[in-house]
Design a protein around this motif. Structure first.
Motif, PDB file in Angstrom:
ATOM      1  N   VAL A  29      37.793  54.199  47.987  1.00 23.72           N
ATOM      2  CA  VAL A  29      37.206  53.224  47.059  1.00 23.72           C
ATOM      3  C   VAL A  29      35.700  53.175  47.305  1.00 23.72           C
ATOM      4  O   VAL A  29      35.268  52.734  48.369  1.00 23.72           O
ATOM      5  CB  VAL A  29      37.815  51.822  47.253  1.00 23.72           C
ATOM      6  N   PRO A  30      34.882  53.658  46.376  1.00 22.53           N
ATOM      7  CA  PRO A  30      33.431  53.583  46.565  1.00 22.53           C
ATOM      8  C   PRO A  30      32.912  52.160  46.369  1.00 22.53           C
ATOM      9  O   PRO A  30      33.641  51.273  45.902  1.00 22.53           O
ATOM     10  CB  PRO A  30      32.891  54.538  45.495  1.00 22.53           C
ATOM     11  N   GLU A  31      31.638  51.972  46.689  1.00 24.24           N
ATOM     12  CA  GLU A  31      31.051  50.630  46.616  1.00 24.24           C
ATOM     13  C   GLU A  31      31.006  50.078  45.193  1.00 24.24           C
ATOM     14  O   GLU A  31      31.082  48.875  44.988  1.00 24.24           O
ATOM     15  CB  GLU A  31      29.626  50.657  47.188  1.00 24.24           C
ATOM     16  N   ASP A  32      30.875  50.961  44.216  1.00 23.84           N
ATOM     17  CA  ASP A  32      30.715  50.481  42.837  1.00 23.84           C
ATOM     18  C   ASP A  32      32.033  50.373  42.080  1.00 23.84           C
ATOM     19  O   ASP A  32      32.036  50.301  40.863  1.00 23.84           O
ATOM     20  CB  ASP A  32      29.747  51.387  42.071  1.00 23.84           C
ATOM     21  N   GLU A  33      33.164  50.364  42.831  1.00 22.16           N
ATOM     22  CA  GLU A  33      34.454  50.234  42.176  1.00 22.16           C
ATOM     23  C   GLU A  33      35.322  49.213  42.892  1.00 22.16           C
ATOM     24  O   GLU A  33      35.185  48.975  44.087  1.00 22.16           O
ATOM     25  CB  GLU A  33      35.195  51.579  42.153  1.00 22.16           C
ATOM     26  N   GLN A  34      36.235  48.618  42.129  1.00 17.02           N
ATOM     27  CA  GLN A  34      37.287  47.778  42.677  1.00 17.02           C
ATOM     28  C   GLN A  34      38.612  48.510  42.406  1.00 17.02           C
ATOM     29  O   GLN A  34      38.759  49.114  41.338  1.00 17.02           O
ATOM     30  CB  GLN A  34      37.310  46.408  42.004  1.00 17.02           C
ATOM     31  N   ALA A  35      39.517  48.460  43.335  1.00 21.81           N
ATOM     32  CA  ALA A  35      40.787  49.168  43.161  1.00 21.81           C
ATOM     33  C   ALA A  35      41.935  48.160  43.150  1.00 21.81           C
ATOM     34  O   ALA A  35      42.076  47.351  44.076  1.00 21.81           O
ATOM     35  CB  ALA A  35      40.991  50.183  44.274  1.00 21.81           C
ATOM     36  N   VAL A  36      42.724  48.210  42.103  1.00 20.24           N
ATOM     37  CA  VAL A  36      43.896  47.335  41.986  1.00 20.24           C
ATOM     38  C   VAL A  36      45.133  48.170  42.302  1.00 20.24           C
ATOM     39  O   VAL A  36      45.369  49.196  41.645  1.00 20.24           O
ATOM     40  CB  VAL A  36      43.996  46.726  40.584  1.00 20.24           C
ATOM     41  N   ILE A  37      45.896  47.757  43.302  1.00 19.08           N
ATOM     42  CA  ILE A  37      47.135  48.451  43.667  1.00 19.08           C
ATOM     43  C   ILE A  37      48.257  47.898  42.792  1.00 19.08           C
ATOM     44  O   ILE A  37      48.534  46.686  42.803  1.00 19.08           O
ATOM     45  CB  ILE A  37      47.487  48.254  45.154  1.00 19.08           C
ATOM     46  N   ILE A  38      48.897  48.763  42.031  1.00 25.68           N
ATOM     47  CA  ILE A  38      49.959  48.357  41.108  1.00 25.68           C
ATOM     48  C   ILE A  38      51.281  48.930  41.610  1.00 25.68           C
ATOM     49  O   ILE A  38      51.393  50.134  41.837  1.00 25.68           O
ATOM     50  CB  ILE A  38      49.647  48.864  39.685  1.00 25.68           C
ATOM     51  N   ARG A  39      52.212  48.038  41.809  1.00 20.64           N
ATOM     52  CA  ARG A  39      53.542  48.441  42.290  1.00 20.64           C
ATOM     53  C   ARG A  39      54.591  47.925  41.302  1.00 20.64           C
ATOM     54  O   ARG A  39      54.617  46.736  40.982  1.00 20.64           O
ATOM     55  CB  ARG A  39      53.798  47.860  43.684  1.00 20.64           C
ATOM     56  N   VAL A  70      55.273  55.196  44.640  1.00 21.33           N
ATOM     57  CA  VAL A  70      55.563  53.792  44.327  1.00 21.33           C
ATOM     58  C   VAL A  70      54.314  53.063  43.841  1.00 21.33           C
ATOM     59  O   VAL A  70      54.353  52.328  42.844  1.00 21.33           O
ATOM     60  CB  VAL A  70      56.156  53.071  45.555  1.00 21.33           C
ATOM     61  N   ASP A  71      53.205  53.256  44.542  1.00 20.23           N
ATOM     62  CA  ASP A  71      51.966  52.535  44.217  1.00 20.23           C
ATOM     63  C   ASP A  71      51.066  53.388  43.318  1.00 20.23           C
ATOM     64  O   ASP A  71      50.939  54.602  43.503  1.00 20.23           O
ATOM     65  CB  ASP A  71      51.203  52.189  45.493  1.00 20.23           C
ATOM     66  N   ARG A  72      50.441  52.696  42.377  1.00 20.76           N
ATOM     67  CA  ARG A  72      49.436  53.338  41.510  1.00 20.76           C
ATOM     68  C   ARG A  72      48.114  52.580  41.675  1.00 20.76           C
ATOM     69  O   ARG A  72      48.123  51.342  41.772  1.00 20.76           O
ATOM     70  CB  ARG A  72      49.893  53.286  40.050  1.00 20.76           C
ATOM     71  N   VAL A  73      47.023  53.328  41.737  1.00 22.96           N
ATOM     72  CA  VAL A  73      45.700  52.720  41.940  1.00 22.96           C
ATOM     73  C   VAL A  73      44.946  52.739  40.620  1.00 22.96           C
ATOM     74  O   VAL A  73      44.734  53.803  40.035  1.00 22.96           O
ATOM     75  CB  VAL A  73      44.896  53.475  43.013  1.00 22.96           C
ATOM     76  N   GLN A  74      44.581  51.553  40.146  1.00 24.59           N
ATOM     77  CA  GLN A  74      43.771  51.436  38.927  1.00 24.59           C
ATOM     78  C   GLN A  74      42.356  51.048  39.338  1.00 24.59           C
ATOM     79  O   GLN A  74      42.135  49.992  39.928  1.00 24.59           O
ATOM     80  CB  GLN A  74      44.356  50.379  37.986  1.00 24.59           C
ATOM     81  N   ARG A  75      41.404  51.892  39.026  1.00 21.89           N
ATOM     82  CA  ARG A  75      40.022  51.653  39.422  1.00 21.89           C
ATOM     83  C   ARG A  75      39.295  50.859  38.320  1.00 21.89           C
ATOM     84  O   ARG A  75      39.372  51.207  37.140  1.00 21.89           O
ATOM     85  CB  ARG A  75      39.309  52.981  39.678  1.00 21.89           C
ATOM     86  N   ILE A  76      38.591  49.825  38.748  1.00 24.84           N
ATOM     87  CA  ILE A  76      37.837  48.947  37.840  1.00 24.84           C
ATOM     88  C   ILE A  76      36.385  48.924  38.305  1.00 24.84           C
ATOM     89  O   ILE A  76      36.119  48.786  39.502  1.00 24.84           O
ATOM     90  CB  ILE A  76      38.403  47.511  37.854  1.00 24.84           C
ATOM     91  N   ASP A  77      35.467  49.026  37.360  1.00 23.02           N
ATOM     92  CA  ASP A  77      34.039  49.026  37.719  1.00 23.02           C
ATOM     93  C   ASP A  77      33.634  47.726  38.390  1.00 23.02           C
ATOM     94  O   ASP A  77      34.108  46.639  38.032  1.00 23.02           O
ATOM     95  CB  ASP A  77      33.188  49.242  36.463  1.00 23.02           C
ATOM     96  N   ARG A  78      32.730  47.868  39.335  1.00 24.56           N
ATOM     97  CA  ARG A  78      32.191  46.689  40.027  1.00 24.56           C
ATOM     98  C   ARG A  78      30.722  46.461  39.644  1.00 24.56           C
ATOM     99  O   ARG A  78      30.105  45.503  40.066  1.00 24.56           O
ATOM    100  CB  ARG A  78      32.310  46.908  41.537  1.00 24.56           C
ATOM    101  N   LYS A  79      30.164  47.354  38.841  1.00 28.51           N
ATOM    102  CA  LYS A  79      28.755  47.272  38.450  1.00 28.51           C
ATOM    103  C   LYS A  79      28.592  46.296  37.270  1.00 28.51           C
ATOM    104  O   LYS A  79      29.567  45.868  36.648  1.00 28.51           O
ATOM    105  CB  LYS A  79      28.248  48.656  38.021  1.00 28.51           C
ATOM    106  N   VAL A  80      27.337  46.003  36.976  1.00 27.83           N
ATOM    107  CA  VAL A  80      27.023  45.245  35.765  1.00 27.83           C
ATOM    108  C   VAL A  80      27.077  46.219  34.586  1.00 27.83           C
ATOM    109  O   VAL A  80      26.429  47.273  34.608  1.00 27.83           O
ATOM    110  CB  VAL A  80      25.628  44.592  35.859  1.00 27.83           C
ATOM    111  N   LEU A  81      27.857  45.864  33.572  1.00 28.73           N
ATOM    112  CA  LEU A  81      28.097  46.765  32.442  1.00 28.73           C
ATOM    113  C   LEU A  81      27.530  46.174  31.157  1.00 28.73           C
ATOM    114  O   LEU A  81      27.222  44.976  31.088  1.00 28.73           O
ATOM    115  CB  LEU A  81      29.600  47.002  32.296  1.00 28.73           C
ATOM    116  N   ASN A  82      27.445  46.999  30.140  1.00 30.59           N
ATOM    117  CA  ASN A  82      26.899  46.581  28.847  1.00 30.59           C
ATOM    118  C   ASN A  82      27.950  46.690  27.761  1.00 30.59           C
ATOM    119  O   ASN A  82      28.769  47.617  27.752  1.00 30.59           O
ATOM    120  CB  ASN A  82      25.702  47.444  28.451  1.00 30.59           C
ATOM    121  N   VAL A  83      27.901  45.726  26.862  1.00 31.25           N
ATOM    122  CA  VAL A  83      28.636  45.822  25.602  1.00 31.25           C
ATOM    123  C   VAL A  83      27.576  45.899  24.507  1.00 31.25           C
ATOM    124  O   VAL A  83      26.824  44.951  24.300  1.00 31.25           O
ATOM    125  CB  VAL A  83      29.538  44.603  25.367  1.00 31.25           C
TER     126      VAL A  83
END
Length: 283
Positions: A29-39, A70-83
Motif C-alpha cells: 500500500v503506497p502513501e497515496d492510496e488507501q486499501a480496503v480489504i473485502i472478504r 478469500v480476501d480482495r484488496v480495493q485500492r482507493i485514492d488518498r490524494k486530493v482529487l478533482n471533479v
C-alpha cells in the motif's frame, strides 16, 4: 535433474504452491492510496486510512498480508482529487444564459463508504459530476447575473460547496473547495445587451452617488454657514467695532479679491467714498 524431479516431485510442487500462496497473500500500500480489504463481498478493514491528524508517512503505508482467494484488496485514492465539469449553460434568475466552467476538489475520508456506495475512486468522480452540475444550476438560478459580479458570488460558492459536500458524504468523500473557473455570456445579442444593461446600471449608480454627494455637501455647507453666523453673532456681542471691521474686510475681499471673472476690470472710487471708510479708520 530428472532424478531430482522424480525423487522430490511432491516436495518441489509443495514448495511452488507455498511460494505462490505467499506471493499472492502479500500486497503493498503506497502513501497515496488507501486499501480496503473485502472478504465475502463485505469490507472488513482499511489500511493506510486518511486521518487529518496524521502527517504524511504516519498512516501505515507498507507491506501487508491477506488471505489468498478469500480476501480482495480495493485500492482507493488518498490524494486530493478533482471533479471537473464540462462547460454548461446556466439560466440566472433574470433569464440570462451563462456558460459556466467549474470544478470541485475533494478527498475520500471514508473508503469503506466509498466501496459500498461507488465501488472505486472513479465511481465517486462519476457520481459527483452530475451532482456538481445540478447544485451549480440550482444556486446560480436563484441569483441575478449582476449579483454574480459582486461579493454575493462568494456566498453562492459557499452554498454550492455546502450542498455538494452534503451529497459527497454519501460516497465517503469530503469537498474541500469549489471554484468557477470561467463564466461567459453566450456570443451575440445577449452579450451586447448585457454590456448595455451593465453600463446603464453603472451610470445610474454613479448618478445616485453624485446626488448623495451633492446633498451631503449642501448639508455641510448649511451647517458651516450656521456655525459662522453663530461665531459672527458672538463676536458682535463682544466687540462690535471689530465685528464691523471684519465684515467690511470680507466685503472688500468679495468685491475686489481675486476670483473667477475678477481682476479684468478696474473700479475707481474716491477716497471719501463711504464704502472705503474702514481704510480711513472710520466706521
Amino acid at each position: 535433474m530428472e532424478t531430482l524431479w522424480q525423487d522430490h516431485k511432491r516436495s518441489i510442487i509443495a514448495v511452488g504452491v507455498l511460494l505462490v500462496l505467499v506471493l499472492s497473500s502479500l500486497f503493498v500500500v503506497p502513501e497515496d492510496e488507501q486499501a480496503v480489504i473485502i472478504r465475502a463481498g463485505q469490507p472488513v478493514s482499511v489500511v493506510n486510512r486518511f486521518a487529518p491528524d496524521r502527517n504524511f508517512g504516519e498512516a501505515g503505508a507498507g507491506l501487508y498480508f491477506r488471505i489468498p482467494v478469500v480476501d480482495r484488496v480495493q485500492r482507493i485514492d488518498r490524494k486530493v482529487l478533482n471533479v471537473t465539469m464540462q462547460p454548461q449553460e446556466v439560466l440566472t434568475s433574470d433569464q440570462q444564459r451563462l456558460k459556466v466552467d467549474a470544478y470541485a476538489r475533494f478527498r475520500i475520508i471514508d473508503p469503506v463508504q466509498t466501496v459500498r456506495a461507488a465501488g472505486t475512486t472513479d465511481g465517486v468522480i462519476r457520481q459527483l459530476e452530475p451532482v456538481l452540475i445540478s447544485v451549480l444550476r440550482q444556486e446560480l438560478g436563484r441569483r441575478s447575473f449582476a449579483s454574480l459580479l459582486t461579493a454575493e458570488r462568494g456566498d453562492a460558492m459557499v452554498n454550492i460547496r455546502r450542498k455538494l459536500d452534503e451529497q459527497a458524504r454519501e460516497y465517503g468523500a469530503q469537498i474541500i473547495d469549489v471554484r468557477i473557473a470561467r463564466t461567459d455570456l453566450p456570443e451575440g445579442r445577449p452579450l451586447e445587451s448585457a454590456f448595455v444593461r451593465m453600463r446603464t446600471e453603472r451610470e445610474r449608480e454613479a448618478e445616485a452617488i453624485r446626488a448623495e454627494g451633492d446633498r451631503a455637501a449642501r448639508v455641510i455647507r448649511a451647517e458651516a454657514d450656521a456655525e459662522a453666523a453663530r461665531i459672527y453673532a458672538n463676536s458682535y456681542g463682544k466687540d462690535a467695532n471689530f465685528y464691523d471691521f471684519y465684515r467690511a474686510m470680507q466685503s472688500y475681499d468679495a468685491t475686489f479679491g481675486p476670483g473667477e471673472g475678477k481682476g479684468e476690470s478696474s473700479i475707481i472710487l474716491s477716497p471719501d467714498n463711504e464704502y472705503l471708510r474702514q481704510f480711513r479708520g472710520q466706521r
